[in-house]
Design a protein around this motif. Structure first.
Motif, mmCIF file in Angstrom:
data_model
loop_
_atom_site.group_PDB
_atom_site.id
_atom_site.type_symbol
_atom_site.label_atom_id
_atom_site.label_comp_id
_atom_site.label_asym_id
_atom_site.label_seq_id
_atom_site.Cartn_x
_atom_site.Cartn_y
_atom_site.Cartn_z
ATOM 1 N N PRO A 76 -43.855 22.416 -60.713
ATOM 2 C CA PRO A 76 -42.565 22.837 -60.144
ATOM 3 C C PRO A 76 -42.706 23.919 -59.086
ATOM 4 N N ILE B 14 -41.234 25.851 -67.855
ATOM 5 C CA ILE B 14 -41.999 24.939 -66.994
ATOM 6 C C ILE B 14 -41.650 25.193 -65.526
ATOM 7 N N ALA B 15 -40.365 25.393 -65.264
ATOM 8 C CA ALA B 15 -39.931 25.621 -63.873
ATOM 9 C C ALA B 15 -40.544 26.882 -63.280
ATOM 10 N N THR B 16 -40.698 27.907 -64.104
ATOM 11 C CA THR B 16 -41.239 29.168 -63.581
ATOM 12 C C THR B 16 -42.763 29.177 -63.561
ATOM 13 N N GLY B 17 -43.376 28.182 -64.163
ATOM 14 C CA GLY B 17 -44.829 28.122 -64.208
ATOM 15 C C GLY B 17 -45.424 28.842 -65.408
ATOM 16 N N GLN C 31 -37.798 30.527 -56.443
ATOM 17 C CA GLN C 31 -38.204 31.059 -57.751
ATOM 18 C C GLN C 31 -37.345 32.271 -58.131
#
Lengths: 414, 254
Positions: free
Chosen positions: A36, B225-228, A10
């Motif tokens: 993700p 979306i990837a980071t939430g 992340q």
């Protein structure tokens, strides 16, 4: 069982997002990995059936780089062949002799083909196939399957996506898979205008069960194509050399005019190929089509080594057997927990779906729980099995799947 | 399809819809409209036909004549005429309710000016959490109520919607922000406010700031979306298609 964390993934992604569009783009985008945050974003090492992420987590990889890895990561014979070729000559002013060796090997290997043309990506091969069909017939239109994937060229993308204009897809006719009547209708309604029909040997869309061709499908399609002068193109980019060393068209008993290969052909080295019949050789010769790295010799040496090794060990049989064991084991474990895990497609590249929830949310949760325990499962795409996956990998995977189902039950019972 | 027609339908059915939230979430407008009891119909020749009803502090906006008998009917001779009115550059032709003209020019215009205030961002307003909260709510409403119109009249959205699949998509903002949903049927797409049970797909935004950036195109969807910051679940092709359709709104509403 240890539950992985992805803090470094992340963290690095935050840096990436500042300097790379989407952070990670295309088919490797984390967006369809649900959620993700349960997936690794960056790999730092790989060997055999496994890769290791930036957080130090180990994964049994059931995506195999989305198909290219077929013999295992860092395969000794393939890497040695590539290294030796790098030592001699790679990207030079003239091609290396290995290009001829590889073309001869492929032509001997794939029935009904007389030549091979090399590029880098599957997309390069599908574009060339489309151009060849148009050049050969003097026609514009292409029939393809709804939900089929043939790369990222504007004509191959679904209408409505960004960067496309109406003209990009106005000569593309999409029909349902396994529907001969729809194919015949499209041909009849566009009589004398269809240049080619492009499809994967079997239907493997994302987010949906994969489907084999119905009995006689390809044979009837082939007959219609011959009768109407339509170029039949098999997009074997994803399936090629996983189902059959002679190409997936051989597996399903038909002979296309053109076949597109990529992914498994080079075990991770960048190379693709378009192969075709003698009748189309003069036509493709007239099309100017090239790329800066298309003559790089090391990937050709790697491809030759990959194909020889796959043939020697009968790679497709190994993957079929491993895939079958994997699916049987997972289905039984799911059943033991009261879930119905449906598998479809070929065992060497299966698509799985928990049918108890049509929305796929349950399935997404299970795949994420498995990934957080070390079995890299995606929920949107077919998986890939390699010859490097071992019984030990399968046993570990079954333990992970079992634990993930327990976690799932706990979550949903709450 | 005429560009003006689709813009008019978006204005009538998606933008005016925000009056419902304005009289609830803006304290000043809530007080201002609490005693209103009036139904206004916007009739556009060869275009949309919408009603705005006020009753006991509540507002309802929808297609057609509504439940209450219209006190005022405003006529527009074309979709372009209606769009100009929405931009403050033209006036309607009242065909009923002449005694209410003062209400329209004085009181109702205060409300529409406030609506415009919430829909047009600037740097100062974006720094105000209260403004952001209501602007986000309204952007979400506009987005969702635009979808059926786009699916019908925008050629690209029309193709996209034909591949959307059936079922409901829920959209929500955490922790306690607005929730809306769209139900995709064989021949229609129906927007609604509130939560829906067992949606086929769901999109949830982390907070109002993220939602505001996301809905206004200042935050890349794939990155979010990837980071939430934005979470999606379920039938992702539905969400993907919805996202592509939402991107079409900017072609019609500036």
């Amino acid at each position: 069982m240890d539950i992985y964390r992805f803090d470094k993934s992340q963290e690095l992604f935050q840096r990436a997002a500042k300097v790379i569009p989407c952070g990670i783009y295309g088919h490797m985008s984390p967006a369809p990995l649900i959620p993700p945050t349960s997936y690794p974003f960056y790999a730092v090492r790989s060997k055999g059936s496994k890769f290791y992420d930036i957080d130090g987590n180990e994964f049994i990889d059931y995506m195999c780089a989305y198909g290219p890895m077929v013999l295992g990561y860092n395969h000794e014979k393939v890497d040695r062949a590539a290294a030796e070729q790098y030592g001699e000559a790679n990207c030079v002013t003239a091609p290396s002799p290995v290009m001829v060796d590889l073309a001869e090997y492929l032509v001997d290997l794939i029935p009904g083909t007389d030549w091979a043309f090399f590029a880098k990506n599957g997309n390069d091969a599908t574009i060339y196939a489309l151009m060849a069909a148009r050049a050969a017939t003097g026609r514009k239109k292409i029939i393809m399957i709804s939900g089929g994937y043939h790369g990222v060229s504007p004509w191959a993308q679904t209408p409505g996506h960004h960067g496309l204009i109406e003209e990009d897809y106005q000569n593309c006719i999409r029909i349902p898979w396994n529907d001969i009547a729809a194919f015949q209708k499209a041909v009849d309604e566009n009589s004398g205008q269809i240049a080619g029909f492009i499809a994967t040997p079997y239907h493997h869309p994302n987010f949906a069960d994969n489907e084999f061709p119905k009995e006689g499908y390809w044979q009837t399609i082939s007959e219609i194509c011959k009768k109407e002068g339509i170029v039949l193109i098999a997009d074997d980019v994803r399936c090629g050399f996983r189902l059959d060393m002679k190409g997936s068209s051989n597996y399903f008993g038909f002979t296309p005019d053109l076949i597109c290969f990529c992914k498994a052909i080079g075990n991770g080295y960048p190379i693709s190929a378009l192969m075709g019949t003698e009748a189309l050789k003069q036509v493709v010769s007239k099309i100017f089509y090239t790329g800066s790295y298309w003559f790089s010799a090391a990937p050709m040496a790697a491809a030759l080594a990959t194909l020889k090794e796959l043939k020697k060990i009968d790679g497709p049989s190994i993957m079929h057997e491993t895939g079958t064991k994997l699916l049987k084991g997972l289905e039984e474990i799911a059943k033991g927990h009261g879930y119905d895990l449906k598998t479809s497609g070929h065992p060497s590249m299966p698509y799985l779906r928990i049918t108890d929830d049509e929305s796929l949310m349950l399935h997404q949760d299970w795949c994420a729980e498995c990934t957080r325990r070390g079995a890299y499962f995606t929920s949107h795409h077919n998986w890939f099995v390699s010859t490097a996956h071992t019984q030990e990998d399968l046993d570990r995977t079954f333990d992970i799947a079992d634990d993930a189902f327990k976690a799932l039950k706990e979550k949903y019972q709450k | 399809m005429s560009h003006e027609l689709l813009t008019a339908r978006l204005n009538a059915y998606a933008v005016l819809k925000n009056l419902e939230d304005l009289v609830v979430h803006d304290r000043e407008m809530a007080l201002f409209t609490k005693d209103w009891n009036i139904a206004i119909r916007f009739f556009v020749l060869n275009g949309p036909d919408a009603f705005v009803e006020f009753d006991s502090g509540k507002c309802r906006v929808g297609k057609g004549g509504g439940e209450k008998k219209s006190s005022v009917i405003l006529f527009f001779h074309s979709p372009a005429h209606f769009n100009k009115m929405m931009d403050g550059k033209a006036s309607p032709v009242p065909v009923k309710g002449f005694t209410k003209l003062r209400f329209l020019t004085k009181e109702f215009s205060v409300l529409t000016e406030k609506l415009e205030y919430y829909l047009k961002p600037n740097a100062d307003l974006l720094a105000d959490p209260k403004w952001v909260a209501l602007n986000t709510r309204m952007t979400l409403t506009t987005a969702v109520w635009s979808i059926p119109e786009l699916a019908e009249l925008d050629p690209v959205a029309n193709i996209l919607s034909s591949h959307m699949g059936k079922g409901s998509i829920s959209l929500g903002i955490l922790p306690d922000g607005p929730k809306v949903n769209l139900t995709v049927n064989k021949d229609s797409i129906v927007p609604a406010k509130g939560e829906i049970k067992a949606p086929a797909a769901a999109m949830t935004m982390k907070d109002m700031t993220v939602a505001n950036d996301f809905l206004n195109g200042r935050l890349d969807a794939f990155t979010a979306i990837a980071t939430g910051d934005v979470s999606i679940r379920g039938q992702i092709p539905m969400v993907d298609t919805l996202s592509l359709m939402l991107d079409r709104i900017a072609l019609y509403l500036s």
